[in-house]
Design a protein around this motif. Structure first.
Motif, PDB file in Angstrom:
ATOM      1  N   SER A   2       0.814  -1.129   0.088  1.00 54.42           N
ATOM      2  CA  SER A   2      -0.029  -0.002  -0.123  1.00 54.42           C
ATOM      3  C   SER A   2       0.845   1.101   0.006  1.00 54.42           C
ATOM      4  O   SER A   2       1.780   1.402   0.589  1.00 54.42           O
ATOM      5  CB  SER A   2      -0.955   0.133   1.132  1.00 54.42           C
ATOM      6  OG  SER A   2      -1.473   1.307   1.420  1.00 54.42           O
ATOM      7  N   GLN A  70      -7.799  -9.485   1.326  1.00 52.48           N
ATOM      8  CA  GLN A  70      -7.604  -8.405   2.267  1.00 52.48           C
ATOM      9  C   GLN A  70      -7.430  -7.353   1.791  1.00 52.48           C
ATOM     10  O   GLN A  70      -8.020  -6.143   2.235  1.00 52.48           O
ATOM     11  CB  GLN A  70      -6.372  -8.909   2.963  1.00 52.48           C
ATOM     12  CG  GLN A  70      -6.484  -7.814   4.384  1.00 52.48           C
ATOM     13  CD  GLN A  70      -7.530  -7.990   5.366  1.00 52.48           C
ATOM     14  OE1 GLN A  70      -7.890  -9.026   5.770  1.00 52.48           O
ATOM     15  NE2 GLN A  70      -7.851  -6.911   5.727  1.00 52.48           N
ATOM     16  N   SER A  71      -6.832  -6.996   0.401  1.00 55.33           N
ATOM     17  CA  SER A  71      -6.448  -5.836  -0.019  1.00 55.33           C
ATOM     18  C   SER A  71      -7.831  -5.030  -0.607  1.00 55.33           C
ATOM     19  O   SER A  71      -8.195  -3.784  -0.432  1.00 55.33           O
ATOM     20  CB  SER A  71      -5.626  -5.523  -1.092  1.00 55.33           C
ATOM     21  OG  SER A  71      -4.404  -5.997  -0.664  1.00 55.33           O
ATOM     22  N   ASP A  74      -9.504  -3.895   2.353  1.00 56.61           N
ATOM     23  CA  ASP A  74      -8.919  -2.491   3.152  1.00 56.61           C
ATOM     24  C   ASP A  74      -9.516  -1.369   2.231  1.00 56.61           C
ATOM     25  O   ASP A  74      -9.800  -0.449   2.611  1.00 56.61           O
ATOM     26  CB  ASP A  74      -7.503  -2.861   2.912  1.00 56.61           C
ATOM     27  CG  ASP A  74      -7.018  -3.895   4.136  1.00 56.61           C
ATOM     28  OD1 ASP A  74      -7.617  -4.213   4.927  1.00 56.61           O
ATOM     29  OD2 ASP A  74      -5.877  -4.282   3.807  1.00 56.61           O
TER      30      ASP A  74
END
Length: 313
Positions: A2, A70-71, A74
């Motif tokens: 990120s 997960q990204s 997020d």
């Protein structure tokens, strides 16, 4: 991985490209899959450079096998005004499905192979040009689509034996001729093994070799989102089927006498066995009894007004 980009405080406001006057864009998250379609390993860095030019709180997340889901989670957890997706058609479809009508705006940039929805929204297969269009001219646009057995599509769904030709077509597009021949032989062996029985909006029961359902944004035949364009493809013999396959690949298939179309909001399909299908380019196997629903407002796209509709069918 990120990276959050903060605007350069020393840069003059009038030196920056102007953001769209149609929506309030303050925070965006961009998802990049470097392994997808036409994206490439430098795309994340190139995206950061483009986003840094704008007066935005921007975060770029790189998707990989270890943190893929997960990204995406997020990205939604950050509660951005828009999520920009530079990935394959399947990933863009998953993010749009997760957003739903009440979620953030989604900008599905052309990063896959077919890029039908990005082309319809932005009129280009160049993701950098599409990104700039979204940021500088984008508006919140409701995108309609369809749903079958929990799977959503925003471009088109193909049901029946012609769906078996999809892998061969994709192999041809990517230059894998030998693989295309193998897929074509497999499709020929399975073709015409069973016809579909279907009803449109509770009407009379009909039979067909294949049923194609096209969203209003993609369809050339529909101007308003009143339903999915339902196209029944009904070749009477093998030679006609080959002609129809060629027509569907290389020209306007609606002119073929073996095709009939009409809009529908509820489509019921039955077969003797599981139904091969392609949903926005993704092959799946449906149950022998399938119901497809039209979704008038499936998600909100960040795209210029009106849509470019280059990727129409």
């Amino acid at each position: 991985m990120s990276d959050t980009l903060t605007p350069d405080p020393t840069a003059r406001a009038d030196d920056r490209p102007a953001l769209s006057p149609h929506v309030a864009l303050k925070r965006v998250v961009m998802l990049v899959n470097p392994l997808s379609g036409s994206v490439g390993p430098r795309a994340a860095d190139e995206a950061k450079a483009i986003l840094a030019d704008y007066d935005l709180d921007a975060t770029v997340l790189t998707l990989d096998g270890a943190n893929f889901e997960q990204s995406i989670d997020d990205a939604f957890a950050a509660k951005p005004d828009a999520i920009l997706v530079l990935a394959g058609d399947g990933t863009a479809r998953s993010v749009a499905t997760k957003a739903k009508p009440d979620g953030p705006m989604i900008a599905p940039l052309p990063g896959g192979t077919m890029n039908m929805l990005p082309k319809a929204l932005y009129g280009t297969a160049d993701w950098k040009a599409a990104l700039k269009l979204a940021l500088e001219e984008g508006a919140s646009q409701p995108v309609s689509g369809g749903e079958v057995q929990g799977e959503y599509f925003y471009c088109a769904a193909i049901l029946g034996s012609p769906a078996l030709w999809a892998p061969a077509r994709e192999a041809i597009r990517t230059g894998k001729v030998k693989l295309a021949v193998q897929y074509a032989r497999r499709a020929l062996k399975r073709a015409f093994s069973g016809r579909l029985r279907f009803k449109l909006d509770g009407g009379e029961k009909r039979r067909t070799e294949a049923l194609v359902l096209i969203s209003p944004m993609i369809s050339k035949a529909m101007e308003d989102p009143i339903g999915l364009e339902a196209a029944a493809m009904d070749p009477s013999d093998t030679s006609q089927a080959f002609r129809l396959a060629a027509t569907a690949l290389f020209s306007d298939w609606r002119h073929d006498p073996a095709v009939s179309t009409r809009p529908a909001k509820l489509i019921e399909v039955r077969a003797r066995s599981k139904i091969p299908a392609v949903i926005d380019g993704e092959p799946i196997l449906l149950k022998s009894d399938a119901v497809i629903r039209f979704i008038p407002k499936a998600f909100k796209a960040l795209a210029p007004l009106p849509p470019a509709a280059e990727g129409s069918l």
